[in-house]
Structure formats: structure tokens, C-alpha cells
Design a protein around this motif. Sequence first.
Motif, PDB file in Angstrom:
ATOM      1  N   ARG A  81      37.474  30.043  28.885  1.00  0.00           N
ATOM      2  CA  ARG A  81      37.487  30.798  30.130  1.00  0.00           C
ATOM      3  C   ARG A  81      37.782  32.284  29.945  1.00  0.00           C
ATOM      4  N   PRO A  82      38.719  32.694  29.069  1.00  0.00           N
ATOM      5  CA  PRO A  82      38.949  34.138  28.886  1.00  0.00           C
ATOM      6  C   PRO A  82      37.709  34.892  28.432  1.00  0.00           C
ATOM      7  N   LEU A  83      36.853  34.243  27.639  1.00  0.00           N
ATOM      8  CA  LEU A  83      35.632  34.896  27.189  1.00  0.00           C
ATOM      9  C   LEU A  83      34.652  35.051  28.348  1.00  0.00           C
ATOM     10  N   TYR A  84      34.553  34.028  29.191  1.00  0.00           N
ATOM     11  CA  TYR A  84      33.710  34.133  30.379  1.00  0.00           C
ATOM     12  C   TYR A  84      34.207  35.262  31.290  1.00  0.00           C
ATOM     13  N   ASP A  85      35.515  35.341  31.462  1.00  0.00           N
ATOM     14  CA  ASP A  85      36.089  36.368  32.340  1.00  0.00           C
ATOM     15  C   ASP A  85      35.712  37.765  31.865  1.00  0.00           C
ATOM     16  N   ALA A  86      35.812  38.002  30.558  1.00  0.00           N
ATOM     17  CA  ALA A  86      35.448  39.311  30.016  1.00  0.00           C
ATOM     18  C   ALA A  86      33.965  39.600  30.225  1.00  0.00           C
ATOM     19  N   LEU A  87      33.123  38.582  30.029  1.00  0.00           N
ATOM     20  CA  LEU A  87      31.680  38.748  30.246  1.00  0.00           C
ATOM     21  C   LEU A  87      31.374  39.132  31.684  1.00  0.00           C
ATOM     22  N   HIS A  88      31.972  38.406  32.620  1.00  0.00           N
ATOM     23  CA  HIS A  88      31.700  38.650  34.032  1.00  0.00           C
ATOM     24  C   HIS A  88      32.256  39.988  34.496  1.00  0.00           C
TER      25      HIS A  88
END
Length: 364
Positions: A214-221
Motif C-alpha cells: 500500500r505505501p508504494l501505491y500511495d506514492a504512485l497516486h
Amino acid sequence: MINRCFSRSQNYGPVAITFEMNKISENKQTTVDFADIELARQLFGEHNRHLQRIATATDTIVNARGSKVFIEGESIAARLAQNVLEQLYGILKEGYPVHANDIDYAIRVLSGNDRADLKKIFLDAVFITSKKTTISPKSPAQKEYIDAMRKYDIVFGIGPAGTGKTYLAMAMAVSALTKRLVDRIILTRPAVEAGEELGFLPGDLAEKVDPYLRPLYDALHDMIRFEKVANLMQKGAIEVAPIAFMRGRTLNDSFIILDEAQNTTPEQMKMFLTRIGFNSKAVITGDITQIDLPADRTSGLVQAKNILQRIEGLKFVFFSKLDVVRHRLVQDIIDAYEQLDAKKGNDKTRDEKAPSENPRSENG
């Protein structure tokens, strides 16, 4: 006309005020005159809050009239305040907005090195997000990190949370994909943390690994619109997966980020590093003070740091608490925990050196 005075000592009793006034009379006043009053107002901040921030941080008194700033305080502190104001004004002239956090970053950088050039750091635009926010380094270590990712194929970023290790790597990856320097971005991290095994978690595979990624998705978004991320993932241009999924693959034309690498095993780290193919870049990030592996397991990141630093063609960049770019309280929290760890270390050393309360006799 702007006419405000800020000092670190405010709202004190008559005795403190008298002391402050005597101190003022002993200090030399420095005047800084800015040619563009509109830029000066931006520099001073709404209701001169930026000036107040500088005065508090540098323990000086700042008095602004029109486009002029008068600084009073001890010579070193006054020079620091002047340096911060003049360099941030130069950044404003380049069209870069100055926010409250930039004041803190500037003071932190220039207090450590008064010859640092903030333009070379702050104006190094890495990527402009979908929200038109410019992502750029905020400290010398972050600038070194960005330059390393441009120059080297394999870069290790090691340091505490909040120093921008993963976020800046993500920005560089998205920039490379946008410029078609790579065909895809691969984001990975260990999916086993705090002793939790995927096989014992409920749900299908996607549900199991999603909390870890999830932290990687958050940075992407934060950088790309949600719809575009979904489209790129559907096309295979962005892949987010646990590190176990890297086994047996050769990753060409890719920008690969391994996050939370302190929780890899030596076998996983070796496997990951040997997956890197032609025209690919790999960035490995982690905090070696936050290892969640069992006590008897060696961290793959720690081992890599110990055995790979002499290899040409890869780069290690180390961050410290001075590079924290989150909420200003985060640095204070890190300080508190570091002091606790140091105290525990000192107590352990004393216990080891202390003689036994019941020493055995020579005869046993």
C-alpha cells in the motif's frame, strides 16, 4: 507598509523584556533590501509568518519595513538569517514558490553549511505531479541521491523514515517512464514482516499482499492520476509485487525499486540484485535500524552494505534525521527514540562492565 518585529522571546514578563532590550542594544543590526517588493512579500509570507519562522529558528529579531528587513542578533545567527532570506529570495526570482516547510529546510541546510547553494538543491526538478507540484530535493543528501540515480545503475538509499528515500526513487522512476527511458516500473518489497507469513493470512493473493504494498501505491497516486495508474498497471507498464515474485526473472528496460529492503534475507537480496538486466536501474531503500526479521536472521540490506560498497558502478547514499522532510515533529520524535536507544546502549555497557554482586571465591 509592512512593519513587524519578531523575536524568539515574546510574551515574557517585564524583567525578560528589559533583558531582551539590553541585548538588542549590544547587537549589530543588519539590513537586507530586496528590489522587488512583490517577491519580498512572498518571501515574508502571509502576515510575515516566514519571517517569524526564521526569527524563531535562528534566535534573532527580524523587523520588516516595506521591502527592507532588519536583523538583530548575535553575528553568527544574524548571518544565518540573512543567508536564508537572500537565498530564498533568489529562488523566488527563478519562479519557484517558497512554502513554510522550505524555510525549515533552508535553515537546516545552511546551518550545516553556510556555503551551500540552495538553488542547486531546491531547483533540481525531478518530476511535476498531476497536481502540478514540483518534486525536488530538500537537502544535500537528497540531492546526492537524485544525482546518484541519474549516474549509477544500482543505488542504495539507507536512512530513517521520512527522508524521502522511496518517494524520490518513485519520482525518478515515473520521470524515466514518462520520458520513455524505460518500458516499465517494477515496485517490490518483502511481503513478510513482523513474523507474518502470507500462507497464514486470510484472503486470496492480491488481498494478502496489498497491505504490504500500500505505501508504494500511495506514492504512485500522489504523482499520477488514479485512472492513469490503473491503465498503466493493466498494460504492464507498472508492476507492484512482493519480492518473491522476482525469482527466475530477468528485468530489462526497467526501473526497479526495492522498498523496506532491511527486511529482506541475504538470499532474497542476492536474488533481487541478480535479476537486473540490460538498460535497467535498481534503487534499494531501507532503514537498518528498523529490522523486523527474527533476531537470528541477518538482514540482506545490512549484508549488502558490508560487502558491496567497494564495487564500482553502484552507489550507497546515507540519510540522517537532518534529511527528514515530513512534519517537523517527526525529527523531534526520531531524536527522542535515538536518545532512548543510546541510553539503553549505555545501560547495557555499564551492566556488562559491572562486577558480579556475588563473586565466586577462588576455590569456586
